[in-house]
Design an enzyme around this catalytic site. Structure first.
Site, PDB file in Angstrom:
ATOM      1  N   ASP A  44      -1.025  -5.527   0.353  1.00 25.72           N
ATOM      2  CA  ASP A  44      -2.127  -5.447   1.321  1.00 25.72           C
ATOM      3  C   ASP A  44      -3.456  -5.322   0.574  1.00 25.72           C
ATOM      4  OD1 ASP A  44      -1.779  -2.845   0.498  1.00 25.72           O
ATOM      5  OD2 ASP A  44      -1.718  -1.962   2.499  1.00 25.72           O
ATOM      6  N   SER A  45      -3.392  -5.296  -0.766  1.00 33.17           N
ATOM      7  CA  SER A  45      -4.603  -5.418  -1.592  1.00 33.17           C
ATOM      8  C   SER A  45      -5.311  -6.729  -1.267  1.00 33.17           C
ATOM      9  CB  SER A  45      -4.245  -5.367  -3.082  1.00 33.17           C
ATOM     10  OG  SER A  45      -3.181  -6.261  -3.367  1.00 33.17           O
ATOM     11  N   ASP A  83       4.016  -6.332   1.743  1.00 31.92           N
ATOM     12  CA  ASP A  83       3.533  -5.007   2.108  1.00 31.92           C
ATOM     13  C   ASP A  83       3.483  -4.847   3.613  1.00 31.92           C
ATOM     14  OD1 ASP A  83       3.032  -3.050   0.254  1.00 31.92           O
ATOM     15  OD2 ASP A  83       1.039  -3.801  -0.287  1.00 31.92           O
ATOM     16  N   LYS A 113       7.565  -3.518   1.512  1.00 31.25           N
ATOM     17  CA  LYS A 113       7.133  -2.292   0.823  1.00 31.25           C
ATOM     18  C   LYS A 113       6.304  -1.469   1.794  1.00 31.25           C
ATOM     19  CE  LYS A 113       3.795  -2.178  -2.490  1.00 31.25           C
ATOM     20  NZ  LYS A 113       2.797  -1.311  -1.841  1.00 31.25           N
ATOM     21  N   GLU A 115       4.226   2.588   2.176  1.00 24.80           N
ATOM     22  CA  GLU A 115       3.689   3.721   1.421  1.00 24.80           C
ATOM     23  C   GLU A 115       4.140   5.052   2.027  1.00 24.80           C
ATOM     24  OE1 GLU A 115      -0.572   3.338   1.087  1.00 24.80           O
ATOM     25  OE2 GLU A 115      -0.426   1.305   0.273  1.00 24.80           O
ATOM     26  N   GLU A 182       2.109   4.805  -8.248  1.00 25.53           N
ATOM     27  CA  GLU A 182       0.724   4.366  -8.499  1.00 25.53           C
ATOM     28  C   GLU A 182      -0.178   5.561  -8.793  1.00 25.53           C
ATOM     29  OE1 GLU A 182      -1.042   1.682  -5.618  1.00 25.53           O
ATOM     30  OE2 GLU A 182      -3.009   1.816  -6.607  1.00 25.53           O
TER      31      GLU A 182
HETATM   32  O1  KIV Z   1      -1.277  -3.823  -2.296  1.00 21.37           O
HETATM   33  C1  KIV Z   1      -0.911  -3.904  -3.474  1.00 21.37           C
HETATM   34  O2  KIV Z   1      -1.262  -4.852  -4.201  1.00 21.37           O
HETATM   35  C2  KIV Z   1      -0.060  -2.851  -3.992  1.00 21.37           C
HETATM   36  C3  KIV Z   1       0.171  -2.811  -5.481  1.00 21.37           C
HETATM   37  C4  KIV Z   1      -1.069  -2.511  -6.182  1.00 21.37           C
HETATM   38  C5  KIV Z   1       1.268  -1.892  -5.835  1.00 21.37           C
HETATM   39  O3  KIV Z   1       0.424  -2.061  -3.248  1.00 21.37           O
END
Ligand code: KIV
Length: 275
Positions: A44-45, A83, A113, A115, A182
């Protein structure tokens, strides 16, 4: 060789470090897959590096599905992990399951993924029960930026370190196949890695993890809004891009592009008839 959650587990047993990079589009995913990266994370970056937000909080399920599907189309061997965006799983176990399912069905992700630690264990359990592999993410979890008071390293005090260890154990116990650590002190990440049977994937967590992940624009020098200390630049692609853009502009303006080699021809008699 196709990378799967099974090969991730085997790699931990054999002490083989796993490589993960983020990608958000077809052509970048294709290049990474060709390079042989073990997993591609549609992070989600993307909110920051692709969409220009100041954090990841505004990213939607539609954004994630759109970009995950593009990455999946460009990937043969890497494991594609998507994510779960902010508020797609925190609200309830039902929402978590529904949205994880959408990332697999519509985005063609092979794992998701999310969090958090013990507080999302029920969500992890339910998603795993539906046969969707889950990668957990603890430490500096960017979706909690406002509770942390900024993007700050986590686990430096005894209480915080103990909580991190407990969270890592909780997500493993809930069934996660791997966990991202992280923004965690290197020695703590190493200790958690030894403690867990599932692989740890570090970002800003030192060399003691079972694998590493980086945001590709960071490691290629394509994103300069913010460069965390842990990012190593493996290229100056941003500079090369600006130089290429400038050369293109110059050649268009001085008439040297397009030249004959980049133009199409036709029979002169056809043109003569038109005249
Ligand atoms: O959103 C993302 O790119 C991430 C990584 C930095 C682990 O969660």
């Amino acid at each position: 060789m196709k990378n799967t959650v099974v090969t991730f587990a085997q790699a931990k047993e054999q002490g083989i470090k796993q490589t993960v990079l983020t990608a958000y589009d077809y052509s970048t995913a294709k290049l990474m897959d060709e390079a042989g990266v073990n997993a591609i994370l549609v992070g989600d970056s993307l909110g920051m590096v692709c969409l220009g937000y100041e954090d990841t909080l505004s990213v939607t399920m539609e954004d994630m599905i759109h970009h995950t599907a593009a990455v999946a189309r460009g990937t043969k061997n890497a494991l594609v992990i998507a994510d779960m965006p902010f508020m797609s799983y925190q609200t309830s176990v039902y929402d978590a399951l529904l949205n994880a399912g959408r990332l697999v069905k519509e985005g063609r992700a092979q794992a998701v993924k999310l969090e958090g630690g013990a507080e999302v264990a029920d969500q992890i359990r339910a998603i795993m029960k539906a046969s969707i592999p889950v990668m957990a993410h603890v430490g500096l979890t960017p979706q909690s930026v406002h509770t942390f008071g900024g993007f700050k390293v986590q686990g430096r005090t005894e209480t915080a370190a103990q909580k991190l260890l407990d969270d890592a154990r909780a997500v493993q116990e809930a069934g996660a196949f791997a966990v991202v650590l992280e923004g965690v002190p290197a020695k703590l990440a190493e200790m958690i890695t030894k403690e867990l049977t599932i692989p740890t994937i570090g970002i800003g967590a030192g060399p003691g993890c079972d694998g590493q992940v980086l945001v590709y624009q960071d490691m290629l020098g394509m994103f300069s809004d913010f460069t965390p200390k842990f990012v190593k630049r493996y290229g100056a692609i941003g500079e090369s891009m600006v130089a290429a853009f400038k050369q293109y502009m110059e050649e268009v303006q001085n008439g040297s592009f397009p030249d004959e080699a980049h133009s199409f021809t036709m029979d002169d008699d056809v043109l003569d008839k038109l005249y």
